[in-house]
Scaffold this motif. Structure first.
Motif, PDB file in Angstrom:
ATOM      1  N   PHE A  38     -10.761 -15.574  -8.625  1.00  0.00           N
ATOM      2  CA  PHE A  38     -10.552 -15.262  -7.218  1.00  0.00           C
ATOM      3  C   PHE A  38      -9.265 -14.482  -7.061  1.00  0.00           C
ATOM      4  CE2 PHE A  38      -8.783 -16.483  -2.993  1.00  0.00           C
ATOM      5  CZ  PHE A  38      -9.740 -15.852  -2.218  1.00  0.00           C
ATOM      6  N   ASP A  39      -9.357 -13.341  -6.384  1.00  0.00           N
ATOM      7  CA  ASP A  39      -8.190 -12.524  -6.075  1.00  0.00           C
ATOM      8  C   ASP A  39      -7.876 -12.740  -4.599  1.00  0.00           C
ATOM      9  OD1 ASP A  39      -6.372 -10.563  -5.340  1.00  0.00           O
ATOM     10  OD2 ASP A  39      -7.383  -8.959  -6.440  1.00  0.00           O
ATOM     11  N   PRO A  40      -6.827 -13.539  -4.304  1.00  0.00           N
ATOM     12  CA  PRO A  40      -6.546 -13.857  -2.901  1.00  0.00           C
ATOM     13  C   PRO A  40      -6.119 -12.651  -2.074  1.00  0.00           C
ATOM     14  CG  PRO A  40      -4.828 -14.751  -4.312  1.00  0.00           C
ATOM     15  CD  PRO A  40      -5.890 -14.198  -5.208  1.00  0.00           C
ATOM     16  N   LEU A  41      -5.501 -11.659  -2.699  1.00  0.00           N
ATOM     17  CA  LEU A  41      -5.079 -10.471  -1.946  1.00  0.00           C
ATOM     18  C   LEU A  41      -6.275  -9.626  -1.517  1.00  0.00           C
ATOM     19  CD1 LEU A  41      -1.901  -9.438  -3.980  1.00  0.00           C
ATOM     20  CD2 LEU A  41      -2.038 -10.732  -1.836  1.00  0.00           C
ATOM     21  N   ALA A  42      -7.278  -9.555  -2.370  1.00  0.00           N
ATOM     22  CA  ALA A  42      -8.475  -8.777  -2.040  1.00  0.00           C
ATOM     23  C   ALA A  42      -9.540  -9.642  -1.373  1.00  0.00           C
ATOM     24  CB  ALA A  42      -9.053  -8.150  -3.309  1.00  0.00           C
TER      25      ALA A  42
END
Length: 87
Positions: A38-42
């Motif tokens: 999981f990429d929290p920024l994207a």
């Protein structure tokens, strides 16, 4: 009966261990606690971790019998649905 073979895979972003284990006599095994990236920024997910586990399963010739999440995870999402689909 032989001792199971257990291989750990570290996921640095979540600080989580994932495992693949199998019986060397039957070559049947399991994936334990697969991490969904999981990429929290994207706000996006990917299956890089699950693909790494599945590559190991294929290369070792393990017959995948189980995918286990040992408990609810507050630190990561589960990749069990991806790991279940040996594509």
């Amino acid at each position: 009966m032989s001792n199971p073979i257990v291989k750990g895979f570290w996921d640095k972003p979540t600080g989580s261990w994932q495992y693949v284990l199998h019986d060397p006599d039957t070559m049947k095994g399991a994936i334990i606690d697969p991490v969904l990236d999981f990429d929290p920024l994207a706000g996006a997910t990917s299956t890089k971790n699950a693909e790494r586990l599945l590559a190991y399963v294929r290369e070792a010739g393990i017959g995948l019998v189980w995918i286990l999440d040992t408990h609810p995870h507050a630190d990561h999402l589960s990749a069990a649905p991806k790991a279940d689909g040996l594509e």
